[in-house]
Scaffold this active site. Sequence first.
Site, PDB file in Angstrom:
ATOM      1  N   CYS A  91       0.835  -1.200   0.000  1.00  0.00           N
ATOM      2  CA  CYS A  91       0.000   0.000   0.000  1.00  0.00           C
ATOM      3  C   CYS A  91       0.873   1.255   0.000  1.00  0.00           C
ATOM      4  CB  CYS A  91      -0.918  -0.022   1.219  1.00  0.00           C
ATOM      5  SG  CYS A  91      -2.178   1.279   1.213  1.00  0.00           S
ATOM      6  N   CYS A  92       1.906   1.272   0.840  1.00  0.00           N
ATOM      7  CA  CYS A  92       2.823   2.411   0.879  1.00  0.00           C
ATOM      8  C   CYS A  92       3.548   2.579  -0.451  1.00  0.00           C
ATOM      9  CB  CYS A  92       3.843   2.231   2.001  1.00  0.00           C
ATOM     10  SG  CYS A  92       3.190   2.468   3.669  1.00  0.00           S
ATOM     11  N   CYS A 150      -1.161   8.407   7.322  1.00  0.00           N
ATOM     12  CA  CYS A 150      -2.513   8.061   6.890  1.00  0.00           C
ATOM     13  C   CYS A 150      -3.332   7.625   8.108  1.00  0.00           C
ATOM     14  CB  CYS A 150      -2.461   6.934   5.869  1.00  0.00           C
ATOM     15  SG  CYS A 150      -1.520   7.335   4.384  1.00  0.00           S
ATOM     16  N   CYS A 197      -3.353   3.969   9.445  1.00  0.00           N
ATOM     17  CA  CYS A 197      -2.099   3.420   9.963  1.00  0.00           C
ATOM     18  C   CYS A 197      -1.453   4.286  11.038  1.00  0.00           C
ATOM     19  CB  CYS A 197      -1.113   3.203   8.811  1.00  0.00           C
ATOM     20  SG  CYS A 197      -1.744   2.117   7.510  1.00  0.00           S
ATOM     21  N   CYS A 219       7.511   3.890   6.053  1.00  0.00           N
ATOM     22  CA  CYS A 219       6.697   3.670   4.861  1.00  0.00           C
ATOM     23  C   CYS A 219       7.544   3.202   3.685  1.00  0.00           C
ATOM     24  CB  CYS A 219       5.940   4.948   4.475  1.00  0.00           C
ATOM     25  SG  CYS A 219       7.009   6.329   4.035  1.00  0.00           S
TER      26      CYS A 219
END
Length: 233
Positions: free
Chosen positions: A120-121, A203, A206, A229
């Site tokens: 995702c990062c 985010c 997280c 990240c």
Amino acid sequence: MLTYENWTEESESFEVDEKYKGALNVLDWAYNHYGEEVVYACSFGIEGIVLIDLISKVKPDAKIVFLDTDVHFKETYELIDKVKEKYPQLNIELKKPKLTLEEQAEQYGDKLWETNPNQCCNIRKIVPLNETLQGSAAWISGLRREQSETRKHVNFINKDERFHSVKICPLIHWTWKDVWRYVHKNDLIYNPLHDRGYPSIGCFHCTKPAYDENDLRSGRWSGQMKTECGLHQ
């Protein structure tokens, strides 16, 4: 010009003065050395607010990029609008990933930040920054040595193997107290989440309030065995 390709260790030295601990000297060198070929990748955390104010003294129309993952706190987006009003000359860009959240869910499954936070990062931060740095010789980051074990050896000028660039870190000698002292002394606006137990803000999926007062990043990716990240690895 110092670049990734012609990198040499200890190519520059900077006076670490009492007032700015070298930060303003580093920024002055960076914008004189690279001109338009340096970009500040800002998360709009408290260090970012300090750097924005310092950069405005050196290069009022500097390019500042925020990696807009589409899942930041509303307080972060509201802060960006306020910063734009306070520093109207700055060129602040919100860089979004190519995939929308819906497209990401279709390709990789729902809530990728839970099932595979590294991917995702990569999609929402690393790839967009890599795109941003195309055509730029260097970028500025708000890393401080005090922040974590993974950052304690960072220098003012660094060879960035992740993005094949030069990474400039003006705040390496600043402590958490130095940052807040500067913010209050200069009456700077900042994210109100900092006053609610969030020393490090990313985010919203997280990021939680820090649970360890000795680790300012302890609220990031809690329970995921993850501390970065990927932008600074």
